[in-house]
Design a protein around this motif. Structure first.
Motif, mmCIF file in Angstrom:
data_model
loop_
_atom_site.group_PDB
_atom_site.id
_atom_site.type_symbol
_atom_site.label_atom_id
_atom_site.label_comp_id
_atom_site.label_asym_id
_atom_site.label_seq_id
_atom_site.Cartn_x
_atom_site.Cartn_y
_atom_site.Cartn_z
ATOM 1 N N GLU A 157 0.834 -1.212 0.000
ATOM 2 C CA GLU A 157 0.000 0.000 0.000
ATOM 3 C C GLU A 157 0.863 1.254 0.000
ATOM 4 O OE1 GLU A 157 -2.984 2.256 3.011
ATOM 5 O OE2 GLU A 157 -3.423 0.122 2.699
ATOM 6 N N LEU A 158 1.943 1.223 0.783
ATOM 7 C CA LEU A 158 2.861 2.357 0.807
ATOM 8 C C LEU A 158 3.451 2.604 -0.578
ATOM 9 C CD1 LEU A 158 4.502 4.520 2.300
ATOM 10 C CD2 LEU A 158 6.171 2.733 2.891
ATOM 11 N N ALA A 159 3.833 1.525 -1.267
ATOM 12 C CA ALA A 159 4.403 1.664 -2.608
ATOM 13 C C ALA A 159 3.395 2.290 -3.565
ATOM 14 C CB ALA A 159 4.851 0.300 -3.125
ATOM 15 N N ALA A 160 2.135 1.884 -3.451
ATOM 16 C CA ALA A 160 1.095 2.462 -4.310
ATOM 17 C C ALA A 160 0.928 3.950 -4.012
ATOM 18 C CB ALA A 160 -0.221 1.721 -4.102
ATOM 19 N N ARG A 161 0.979 4.312 -2.729
ATOM 20 C CA ARG A 161 0.883 5.727 -2.358
ATOM 21 C C ARG A 161 2.083 6.514 -2.895
ATOM 22 N NH1 ARG A 161 0.856 4.947 3.664
ATOM 23 N NH2 ARG A 161 1.568 7.127 3.616
ATOM 24 N N THR A 203 10.014 -5.256 6.572
ATOM 25 C CA THR A 203 10.679 -4.022 6.992
ATOM 26 C C THR A 203 10.014 -2.850 6.299
ATOM 27 O OG1 THR A 203 12.786 -5.179 7.212
ATOM 28 C CG2 THR A 203 12.874 -2.774 7.046
ATOM 29 N N ASP A 204 9.755 -1.781 7.041
ATOM 30 C CA ASP A 204 9.174 -0.593 6.428
ATOM 31 C C ASP A 204 10.199 0.051 5.497
ATOM 32 O OD1 ASP A 204 8.836 2.543 6.479
ATOM 33 O OD2 ASP A 204 6.864 1.688 6.892
ATOM 34 N N HIS A 205 9.787 0.303 4.243
ATOM 35 C CA HIS A 205 10.730 0.831 3.252
ATOM 36 C C HIS A 205 10.427 2.273 2.856
ATOM 37 C CE1 HIS A 205 13.645 -2.270 2.157
ATOM 38 N NE2 HIS A 205 12.708 -3.150 2.471
ATOM 39 N N ARG A 206 9.881 3.037 3.772
ATOM 40 C CA ARG A 206 9.624 4.444 3.477
ATOM 41 C C ARG A 206 10.926 5.158 3.088
ATOM 42 N NH1 ARG A 206 5.548 8.315 5.158
ATOM 43 N NH2 ARG A 206 6.379 10.441 5.032
ATOM 44 N N ALA A 207 11.985 4.916 3.835
ATOM 45 C CA ALA A 207 13.260 5.569 3.526
ATOM 46 C C ALA A 207 13.757 5.184 2.130
ATOM 47 C CB ALA A 207 14.304 5.207 4.577
ATOM 48 N N THR A 208 13.569 3.931 1.766
ATOM 49 C CA THR A 208 13.953 3.472 0.424
ATOM 50 C C THR A 208 13.185 4.242 -0.637
ATOM 51 O OG1 THR A 208 14.386 1.245 1.268
ATOM 52 C CG2 THR A 208 14.063 1.469 -1.108
ATOM 53 N N PHE A 209 11.886 4.390 -0.407
ATOM 54 C CA PHE A 209 11.046 5.068 -1.395
ATOM 55 C C PHE A 209 11.338 6.566 -1.472
ATOM 56 C CE2 PHE A 209 7.756 1.537 -0.412
ATOM 57 C CZ PHE A 209 8.438 0.653 -1.239
ATOM 58 N N LEU A 210 11.728 7.148 -0.352
ATOM 59 C CA LEU A 210 12.144 8.552 -0.390
ATOM 60 C C LEU A 210 13.408 8.693 -1.244
ATOM 61 C CD1 LEU A 210 11.572 9.750 3.297
ATOM 62 C CD2 LEU A 210 10.186 10.266 1.271
#
Length: 225
Positions: free
Chosen positions: A114-118, A148-155
């Motif tokens: 879901e994070l990736a879609a966002r 693992t949460d990949h928010r930092a990766t996506f940033l």
């Protein structure tokens, strides 16, 4: 048992039956959009207004609008990642002839889906939706199938694409962005999408395991009509 007791029990039974009937008839009836029967021998088709909403993302557009391919995709799904090169190949081969539409369908069990879609949706606010969509699949092995949460990766992906990071993060966390992603998933669920990738060609669900060859055959058949 006394006569009064019998009368009381009878009255209670009647009242219960009436209340049950009222409950049954008062239940809301909001069925999901039904697939429409196709021509004789053809699979049923899903209404176009459900498959392609006014805000749906068209990765490629055909001028005549004769053939439309819709994919419900989970960006973390390994099978979606495996078919991605085939979809890109088809987009190149049928450029200007076939419309390709991306619909989000993040699977809840995939930690970052879901994070990736966002992320893709937020990138689209800066005109980079297609570039981020491609980057997600091209790097899927780096971040997919992990708890693992990949928010930092996506940033980091946003930086790589030259996005305005403060604006990107605001859009990423905007409730409207999540609502947009979940609206796609709701549409998919309403028409029977249960897993990803699920493809529709001119409203007809492509059966069997998706592959370049299967999709190409379905596209060619639709173009020949």
């Amino acid at each position: 048992m006394t006569a009064n007791t019998k009368i009381t029990l009878t009255v209670l039974a009647v009242v219960a039956a009436v209340l049950t009937g009222l409950f049954v008839f008062a239940r809301p009836n909001t069925p999901a959009p039904a697939a429409q029967p196709g021509p004789q021998g053809a699979p049923p088709t899903v209404p176009a207004e459900v498959l392609v909403r006014p805000d749906s993302h068209k990765l490629s557009t055909a001028a005549d609008g004769k053939v439309t391919v819709v994919e419900f995709a989970d960006l973390e799904c390994e099978v979606c990642g495996a078919i991605y090169p085939g979809v890109e190949r088809l987009r190149a081969e049928y450029a200007g002839k076939v419309t390709f539409v991306l619909r989000y369908f993040p699977i809840p069990s995939h930690r970052n889906a879901e994070l990736a879609a966002r992320v893709v949706e937020a990138a689209g606010r800066q005109g980079k939706l297609e570039a981020m969509y491609q980057l997600m699949f091209e790097t899927q092995r780096e971040w997919g199938d992990q708890q693992t949460d990949h928010r930092a990766t996506f940033l980091g992906f946003a930086r790589r694409l030259g996005l305005d990071l403060p604006a990107f993060e605001r859009d990423l966390d905007d409730p409207a962005t999540q609502a947009r992603v979940l609206a796609d998933r709701k549409d998919g669920a309403s028409i029977g999408v249960q897993g990803t990738p699920t493809f529709f060609v001119n409203g007809a669900k492509v059966s069997g395991r998706a592959s370049y060859e299967v999709l190409k055959a379905a596209i060619d058949a639709a173009l020949a009509k």
